[in-house]
Design an enzyme around this catalytic site. Structure first.
Site, PDB file in Angstrom:
ATOM      1  N   GLN A 150      -5.084  16.105   0.784  1.00 17.01           N
ATOM      2  CA  GLN A 150      -3.959  15.784  -0.101  1.00 17.01           C
ATOM      3  C   GLN A 150      -4.130  16.361  -1.501  1.00 17.01           C
ATOM      4  O   GLN A 150      -3.220  16.300  -2.321  1.00 17.01           O
ATOM      5  CB  GLN A 150      -3.762  14.267  -0.170  1.00 17.01           C
ATOM      6  CG  GLN A 150      -3.405  13.653   1.175  1.00 17.01           C
ATOM      7  CD  GLN A 150      -3.275  12.136   1.124  1.00 17.01           C
ATOM      8  OE1 GLN A 150      -3.231  11.528   0.062  1.00 17.01           O
ATOM      9  NE2 GLN A 150      -3.197  11.507   2.291  1.00 17.01           N
ATOM     10  N   HIS A 184      -4.892  10.476  -1.892  1.00 12.26           N
ATOM     11  CA  HIS A 184      -4.212   9.606  -2.867  1.00 12.26           C
ATOM     12  C   HIS A 184      -4.481  10.013  -4.314  1.00 12.26           C
ATOM     13  O   HIS A 184      -5.132   9.305  -5.075  1.00 12.26           O
ATOM     14  CB  HIS A 184      -4.619   8.141  -2.644  1.00 12.26           C
ATOM     15  CG  HIS A 184      -4.158   7.601  -1.333  1.00 12.26           C
ATOM     16  ND1 HIS A 184      -4.105   6.260  -1.056  1.00 12.26           N
ATOM     17  CD2 HIS A 184      -3.714   8.221  -0.204  1.00 12.26           C
ATOM     18  CE1 HIS A 184      -3.667   6.077   0.190  1.00 12.26           C
ATOM     19  NE2 HIS A 184      -3.428   7.253   0.721  1.00 12.26           N
ATOM     20  N   GLU A 219       7.144   1.320  -1.457  1.00 14.44           N
ATOM     21  CA  GLU A 219       7.815   0.523  -2.485  1.00 14.44           C
ATOM     22  C   GLU A 219       8.500   1.389  -3.531  1.00 14.44           C
ATOM     23  O   GLU A 219       8.012   2.468  -3.876  1.00 14.44           O
ATOM     24  CB  GLU A 219       6.800  -0.368  -3.227  1.00 14.44           C
ATOM     25  CG  GLU A 219       6.130  -1.403  -2.357  1.00 14.44           C
ATOM     26  CD  GLU A 219       5.142  -2.282  -3.113  1.00 14.44           C
ATOM     27  OE1 GLU A 219       5.000  -2.106  -4.338  1.00 14.44           O
ATOM     28  OE2 GLU A 219       4.539  -3.151  -2.472  1.00 14.44           O
ATOM     29  N   TYR A 249       1.229  -4.445 -10.233  1.00 10.20           N
ATOM     30  CA  TYR A 249       2.123  -4.329  -9.080  1.00 10.20           C
ATOM     31  C   TYR A 249       1.442  -4.744  -7.772  1.00 10.20           C
ATOM     32  O   TYR A 249       1.970  -4.517  -6.697  1.00 10.20           O
ATOM     33  CB  TYR A 249       2.762  -2.934  -9.057  1.00 10.20           C
ATOM     34  CG  TYR A 249       3.709  -2.832 -10.234  1.00 10.20           C
ATOM     35  CD1 TYR A 249       5.041  -3.184 -10.106  1.00 10.20           C
ATOM     36  CD2 TYR A 249       3.229  -2.527 -11.509  1.00 10.20           C
ATOM     37  CE1 TYR A 249       5.898  -3.183 -11.198  1.00 10.20           C
ATOM     38  CE2 TYR A 249       4.078  -2.526 -12.603  1.00 10.20           C
ATOM     39  CZ  TYR A 249       5.399  -2.861 -12.449  1.00 10.20           C
ATOM     40  OH  TYR A 249       6.244  -2.889 -13.531  1.00 10.20           O
ATOM     41  N   TYR A 291      -1.922  -1.121  11.881  1.00  9.97           N
ATOM     42  CA  TYR A 291      -1.479  -0.015  12.720  1.00  9.97           C
ATOM     43  C   TYR A 291      -1.015  -0.439  14.103  1.00  9.97           C
ATOM     44  O   TYR A 291      -0.265   0.273  14.749  1.00  9.97           O
ATOM     45  CB  TYR A 291      -2.574   1.056  12.814  1.00  9.97           C
ATOM     46  CG  TYR A 291      -2.607   1.896  11.568  1.00  9.97           C
ATOM     47  CD1 TYR A 291      -1.801   3.025  11.458  1.00  9.97           C
ATOM     48  CD2 TYR A 291      -3.383   1.532  10.483  1.00  9.97           C
ATOM     49  CE1 TYR A 291      -1.793   3.782  10.301  1.00  9.97           C
ATOM     50  CE2 TYR A 291      -3.377   2.285   9.320  1.00  9.97           C
ATOM     51  CZ  TYR A 291      -2.583   3.410   9.244  1.00  9.97           C
ATOM     52  OH  TYR A 291      -2.569   4.146   8.101  1.00  9.97           O
TER      53      TYR A 291
END
Lengths: 382, 382
Positions: free
Chosen positions: A92, A157, A251, A261, A272
């Site tokens: 990523q 991430h 979200e 949050y 899963y």
């Protein structure tokens, strides 16, 4: 050497074939409020991640592997712009978002977010933000204005979107680095945070944690998972963000100064195998989501549509989806969600990584494929 | 003579067949937050429309054709209760909702809504509400406390749900009678209105239009299409309603004193070929929907879940759907919609006409079929 897109090349090559085989560059589809035309403008991109419009009407588009291109609406993709910071292009990670300085017309400054290796010979990486002057086909005066801490060994991430506030702050949205998710609740690191700085990297005096010795003063909000979308609400001026949940629990949040949050203490995500995970959906003192999806659509970037080409979409929130391979239109009355429409799941049907409103009022998306990713324009059907 | 349900009869008949053929009365399904068991308690009803729980734990259930039954959770359906008002049982008209007086334990009073023919030998019909004392297998002292005006020749869009406010007002939700839809914007008639009266039919002094000579003083809110669902929000005490849109545009609204909800001047409904109809989605001075569906799920009744059997559903809005053949769970944070989940579309998969929370904290629905309609109980799976 310029390269034309794969699609344009294909049109030339196929021009002597029977008409029925000619590729279709535009498709018209009906939506609830507008009939639209879907036009593939460019193809052949490799995992494009971020895009932004230049005053010329061309786009800057990042590729996760580390290249930054200028792309024209006629499909021309420039050679890679030189002098882009070195990135850690693993899974990523890589070259991520790009945005212009609010005063770009005068200073030619752009901002890039990317995964950056440790500078001191150590291990790990983190999301960093560099600013630089765009000078022809090269960047000049490249300066790193933000480095997430700590450097951490993970290739997941990273966030990250770059958005300027109406007052000129730069918001940087970050990820929890996956295996460091518990850090999202701690203020001594940048994992799972939204950061607010000035464009030169300095810290605004009114940042929420500037007076706390145990907190990083760049932090704006915390308890996030992986914030890959961000936009300023056109009326309130507040920062809205999208974040990936686990399996379920994507979200939309309104990122407010100093607020928590909840991640990973509270989530609507499910395990899963479909069963409920043991985590709470509410955390005392933390904000509930503004809106959420179960199962995940895999939210990427978001925009508020403010153009004049789609009058019935004005004020709506558009959410690009990777797994969902669509754009979710969230019909808002002020800040309140009234309705969700799934757009382009058939007409595009590909993982969508970024969405922008063009200066022409049309909507642009880029898809996420290793070789044939596309720049697509959405405009009203004739 | 009591009649047992078709289902119960089938179990007896089939008990000597091989086990594999035995009917399954319960099905377990996973949802986002709870694993539930779906149990068909009674079958053989004909277009049941409204239901309410008696203190005994039995239910009163109306059938649109004009019968009112007492139904036990063991599946026993009583003979029709005697002395029910005569109804115009044509298409959508007939015996509709039933509710108990808040002081039922002391006065045995119930309220019925129904389509009532003109009383004076004239033509047409309208929604009326009668109250009566439930005495064993018969109604006594039947008194009509509300008659919609005008009587009108239509067999569509009668509303109607009956809900008591925390202060003891009776809300009656009404329909626009379809061909009289333009009347919904006019205050001299009951088409497309929500009405608020006292249980004896008298008009509350603080009704919003009591001081206007050109308005009916029973009107609470207007500009509605066909309000088939109603419930009081457990925290705010406000009246929430569901109303059918045209093709598309089903709405949830918060019905507030004197407010206009826009129909038919504004709607999110679309035309039958999928194109946008010429009507506006916004009307100056009118309220936007609190939430809406396109395409229509065909909303019927709504409840707020307040029981202890499904802790993660507390405070959520549940919306029964006819065309959708499901229950929509709307996850609310206060009044704000955060998320929608589609429940039971496979496990039930039938048009659902009414939904109630039982005194036991379970959820009950009735389906809408001409002969084999069912009473279904939803409880936590073991």
């Amino acid at each position: 050497m310029m390269k034309k897109t794969v699609l344009a090349t294909a049109i030339l090559t196929l021009s002597q074939l029977p008409t029925a085989l000619a590729p279709v560059a535009a498709e018209e589809v009906s939506t609830e409020r507008h009939k639209v035309s879907i036009n593939t403008l460019a193809s052949g991109l490799s995992h494009p991640w971020g895009m932004t419009f230049l005053p010329s009407g061309d786009l800057l588009i990042t590729e996760r592997g580390g290249d930054l291109h200028k792309v024209s609406l006629d499909g021309t993709i420039s050679d890679p712009i030189k002098n882009v910071p070195e990135v850690v292009a693993e899974r990523q990670g890589g070259l991520l978002d790009v945005t212009l300085d609010p005063d770009f017309a005068n200073n030619n400054m752009i901002y890039l977010s990317y995964s950056e290796a440790a500078q001191d010979g150590g291990t790990g990486n983190s999301t960093a933000v560099a600013r630089a002057e765009l000078a022809g086909d090269s960047l000049q005066n490249v300066e790193v204005i933000f480095r997430g801490v700590p450097k951490y060994e993970s290739n997941a991430h990273f966030g990250s979107r770059l958005v300027f506030s109406p007052e000129g702050h730069l918001f940087i949205t970050l990820g929890d680095r996956y295996s460091a998710m518990d850090d999202a609740q701690l203020l001594d690191n940048h994992h799972g945070k939204v950061v607010r700085i000035w464009p030169d990297g300095s810290v605004p005096e009114d940042n929420p944690f500037v007076d706390r010795d145990d907190a990083l003063d760049t932090i704006w909000s915390y308890g996030h998972r992986n914030v890959q979308g961000a936009a300023i609400h056109p009326q309130t001026g507040e920062l809205w963000i999208s974040e990936h949940g686990p399996k379920g629990g994507d979200e939309i949040n309104i990122s407010l100064a100093g607020e928590n949050y909840g991640w990973p203490e509270a989530t609507y995500g499910v395990d899963y195998d479909g069963t409920i995970i043991s985590k709470k959906t509410h955390l005392e003192g933390a904000k509930q989501p503004h809106y959420y999806w179960v199962p995940s659509i895999a939210t990427s970037d978001i925009i508020f549509y403010t153009g004049d080409k789609f009058p019935d979409w004005q004020g709506d929130l558009f959410v690009a989806a990777l797994r969902g391979s669509h754009v979710a239109r969230i019909d808002l009355e002020g800040e309140r969600v009234m309705h969700e429409e799934t757009l382009f799941d058939e007409a595009i049907g590909k993982r969508i990584r970024d969405i922008e409103q063009g200066p022409d009022g049309y909507i642009y998306v880029i898809t996420d494929q290793p070789k044939d990713a596309e720049l697509i324009q959405i405009k009203p059907a004739n």
